[in-house]
Design a protein around this motif. Structure first.
Motif, PDB file in Angstrom:
ATOM      1  N   THR A  99       0.621  -1.107  -0.104  1.00 27.65           N
ATOM      2  CA  THR A  99      -0.198   0.291  -0.270  1.00 27.65           C
ATOM      3  C   THR A  99       0.819   1.456  -0.365  1.00 27.65           C
ATOM      4  OG1 THR A  99       0.189  -0.188   2.485  1.00 27.65           O
ATOM      5  CG2 THR A  99      -1.859  -1.528   1.144  1.00 27.65           C
ATOM      6  N   THR A 157      -4.811   2.980  -5.823  1.00 28.24           N
ATOM      7  CA  THR A 157      -5.466   2.024  -5.353  1.00 28.24           C
ATOM      8  C   THR A 157      -4.754   1.216  -6.945  1.00 28.24           C
ATOM      9  OG1 THR A 157      -6.673   3.246  -4.568  1.00 28.24           O
ATOM     10  CG2 THR A 157      -7.686   1.063  -5.169  1.00 28.24           C
ATOM     11  N   GLN A 158      -4.629   1.700  -8.177  1.00 25.67           N
ATOM     12  CA  GLN A 158      -4.635   0.739  -9.177  1.00 25.67           C
ATOM     13  C   GLN A 158      -3.346   0.004  -8.594  1.00 25.67           C
ATOM     14  OE1 GLN A 158      -7.750   0.113 -10.364  1.00 25.67           O
ATOM     15  NE2 GLN A 158      -6.261   0.020 -11.723  1.00 25.67           N
ATOM     16  N   TYR A 183      -1.836  -0.428  -6.180  1.00 26.20           N
ATOM     17  CA  TYR A 183      -2.072  -1.959  -5.072  1.00 26.20           C
ATOM     18  C   TYR A 183      -2.485  -2.511  -5.833  1.00 26.20           C
ATOM     19  CZ  TYR A 183      -4.158  -4.632  -1.243  1.00 26.20           C
ATOM     20  OH  TYR A 183      -4.548  -5.041  -0.954  1.00 26.20           O
ATOM     21  N   ARG A 184      -3.181  -2.730  -6.051  1.00 23.95           N
ATOM     22  CA  ARG A 184      -4.217  -4.379  -6.992  1.00 23.95           C
ATOM     23  C   ARG A 184      -3.413  -4.524  -7.995  1.00 23.95           C
ATOM     24  NH1 ARG A 184     -10.095  -1.432  -7.876  1.00 23.95           N
ATOM     25  NH2 ARG A 184     -10.877  -1.358  -5.789  1.00 23.95           N
ATOM     26  N   ARG A 231      -7.048  -5.714   2.840  1.00 23.79           N
ATOM     27  CA  ARG A 231      -6.675  -3.816   3.433  1.00 23.79           C
ATOM     28  C   ARG A 231      -8.057  -3.188   3.657  1.00 23.79           C
ATOM     29  NH1 ARG A 231      -5.382   0.059  -1.806  1.00 23.79           N
ATOM     30  NH2 ARG A 231      -4.621   1.890  -0.696  1.00 23.79           N
ATOM     31  N   ARG A 255     -10.574  -0.440   2.872  1.00 17.96           N
ATOM     32  CA  ARG A 255     -10.653   0.107   2.134  1.00 17.96           C
ATOM     33  C   ARG A 255     -11.460   0.893   2.008  1.00 17.96           C
ATOM     34  NH1 ARG A 255     -14.827  -2.524  -1.849  1.00 17.96           N
ATOM     35  NH2 ARG A 255     -15.053  -5.122  -0.838  1.00 17.96           N
ATOM     36  N   GLY A 256     -10.509   2.196   0.464  1.00 16.77           N
ATOM     37  CA  GLY A 256     -10.484   3.295   0.379  1.00 16.77           C
ATOM     38  C   GLY A 256     -11.661   3.504  -0.736  1.00 16.77           C
ATOM     39  N   LYS A 257     -10.154   5.086  -0.748  1.00 16.37           N
ATOM     40  CA  LYS A 257     -11.542   5.276  -1.698  1.00 16.37           C
ATOM     41  C   LYS A 257     -11.396   4.293  -3.650  1.00 16.37           C
ATOM     42  CE  LYS A 257     -11.607  10.005  -1.387  1.00 16.37           C
ATOM     43  NZ  LYS A 257     -11.129  11.833  -2.269  1.00 16.37           N
ATOM     44  N   ARG A 258     -13.203   3.888  -3.897  1.00 20.18           N
ATOM     45  CA  ARG A 258     -12.690   3.113  -5.264  1.00 20.18           C
ATOM     46  C   ARG A 258     -12.279   3.595  -6.430  1.00 20.18           C
ATOM     47  NH1 ARG A 258     -18.352  -0.821  -7.203  1.00 20.18           N
ATOM     48  NH2 ARG A 258     -16.861  -2.056  -8.216  1.00 20.18           N
ATOM     49  N   ALA A 259     -11.127   2.811  -6.769  1.00 17.30           N
ATOM     50  CA  ALA A 259     -10.303   3.946  -7.899  1.00 17.30           C
ATOM     51  C   ALA A 259     -11.624   3.568  -9.102  1.00 17.30           C
ATOM     52  CB  ALA A 259      -9.929   2.343  -9.013  1.00 17.30           C
TER      53      ALA A 259
END
Length: 461
Positions: free
Chosen positions: A179, A189-190, A192-193, A222, A224-228
């Motif tokens: 992260t 986010t992308q 990390y994924r 993980r 959850r943060g803002k969705r990509a």
């Protein structure tokens, strides 16, 4: 790492504990190890096993301190050894971008599951050592600078056995590292994924090897943060008039004779009129095209030349040579092309010809056109074709946005989604999920339709 430099000492007693324990102490390549036992008999038995392994000439592991006969074979595989094995197994079939992504993700986490050890190198040195010297098979024989050699030696000694990753805290440490960037700021986010997917596959490979009973990342989530955002931003999509003006502007940009802009006009036309990816257009050959003097033509796409970087391609060239994205090797995608693109391609061949291998688009020296080159020309075309406030916006900011505009234009023209997906090289689900359906400049038309549906005009009362 393995070593035959083993010293095994006599038994000793630890009297500091409430119940004295018997210690077996030994060293491997100068690194000390010990193991405590409740009784002298148990300690003596374990020491005898170490002596027997040393007498047989077994190599001892520098991480666990144990010979193979006591490590449990595959179970004692270290995380660094696992990463190298995984890369070796996947390298030949992976694309240049996949190799880049694989080494990036692994170099991010290799130094996470380690035992406490002195002399830990700086994170930047460890990352460079793993990504540029240890993981890529073609680079392992390169001469290593002193600090790189020291970092890899430290890493091989400190890396924990894979079996220890089954502990929840160890797996959580991996996720936490994924992260963050090297500067300790949150990773996108992308990013990390993408990295997590690689590490998950590596640990799944460990399960296949028998080094783990289950994938520990399956149990770690993980926060959850803002969705990509997956949908294409409708603001980047140009309408047909704007697309034509951009293509025309290309004839006015470039060098002294403006050949660079003209040389790339049909290339950008392919991105818009045929919704091709840049890598697909770079790999397009004259033999792939049916270009009649009148009417619609046809393109049979079979190869793509994505930018991969010299470090990750087998050829050492900046552009990889691959089949179509998410398709079997040798599979072809047929794209009917409208008369405007047919004319652009015919004019291009007439003025610039083709490269020696038949490619339509190449540099003046016949090489594959670099992304930096066509992006620079595109930037100049935007400044000529768009209004000042549009130049400062995200409208068609990247050449790839022409593909978005092309797909959006097809959808808004009423072409069924399955047909659009087939031409664009997508599944219908992906197409409907991420591609814009609204073209810039249609808002007023949509508002008029809504007012007509309401049975009112747009005049003020």
């Amino acid at each position: 790492m393995k070593s035959y430099k083993v010293v095994i000492w006599k038994l000793s007693v630890n009297r500091s504990a409430k119940k004295p324990t018997h210690l077996v102490r030994w060293s491997v390549d100068g690194e000390p190890f010990h193991e405590s036992h409740r009784t002298k008999a148990l300690a003596d038995r374990f020491r005898a096993k170490l002596l027997r392994a040393a007498d047989k000439g077994e190599a001892f592991d520098t991480v666990t301190g144990l010979p193979d006969s006591l490590r449990g074979g595959k179970v004692a595989l270290s995380f660094v050894e696992l990463a190298v094995k995984y890369v070796d197994a996947r390298w030949a079939e992976a694309s240049a971008k996949q190799r880049d992504s694989m080494t990036d993700a692994l170099s991010t986490v290799l130094a996470v599951p380690v035992k406490a050890a002195r002399g830990r190198p700086a994170p930047t040195v460890l990352r460079r050592a793993a990504r540029s010297y240890l993981l890529p098979p073609p680079r392992r024989e390169r001469e290593r600078p002193k600090e790189i050699a020291a970092a890899l030696t430290w890493l091989s000694k400190a890396s924990l056995p894979v079996a220890e990753l089954s502990e929840g805290s160890r797996a959580q440490d991996l996720v936490d590292a994924l992260t963050r960037r090297l500067d300790d700021k949150p990773a996108a986010t992308q990013t990390y994924r993408r990295r997590r997917a690689v590490v998950f596959n590596v640990l799944q490979y460990a399960v296949e090897l028998g080094a783990l009973n289950a994938n520990p990342l399956s149990q770690v989530r993980r926060k959850r943060g803002k969705r990509a955002v997956q949908e294409v931003d409708r603001r980047v999509v140009v309408n047909p008039r704007q697309a034509r003006e951009l293509l025309t502007a290309l004839t006015y940009v470039g060098g002294y004779d403006r050949a660079s802009g003209r040389r790339l006009r049909a290339f950008f036309g392919c991105l818009y009129y045929a919704a091709m990816r840049p890598g697909e257009a770079l790999g397009l050959r004259r033999s792939d095209c049916t270009l009649p003097e009148k009417g619609w033509g046809r393109i049979e796409l079979a190869e793509t030349r994505p930018t991969g970087g010299k470090a990750w391609t087998d050829s050492g060239e900046a552009h990889d040579r691959r089949g179509l994205k998410q398709r079997e090797a040798g599979e072809v995608r047929t794209v009917p092309i409208p008369p405007p693109l047919v004319r652009l391609l015919l004019d291009h061949v007439k003025e610039f010809g083709t490269a020696d291998d038949g490619r339509l688009f190449s540099s003046e020296r016949g090489n594959v056109i670099a992304a930096s080159s066509y992006s620079r020309v595109w930037k100049q075309a935007r400044e000529l074709a768009l209004l000042p406030h549009q130049v400062d916006s995200v409208m068609a900011a990247r050449p790839y946005d022409l593909r978005h505009a092309g797909v959006s234009q097809w959808l808004n023209s009423g072409v069924p989604a399955p047909e659009v997906a087939a031409r664009a090289g997508h599944s219908v689900d992906v197409l409907l999920k991420i591609y814009a359906k609204c073209i810039d400049g249609q808002e007023a038309e949509m508002n008029d339709r809504i007012m007509q549906g309401l049975g009112e005009d747009d005049g003020m009362p």
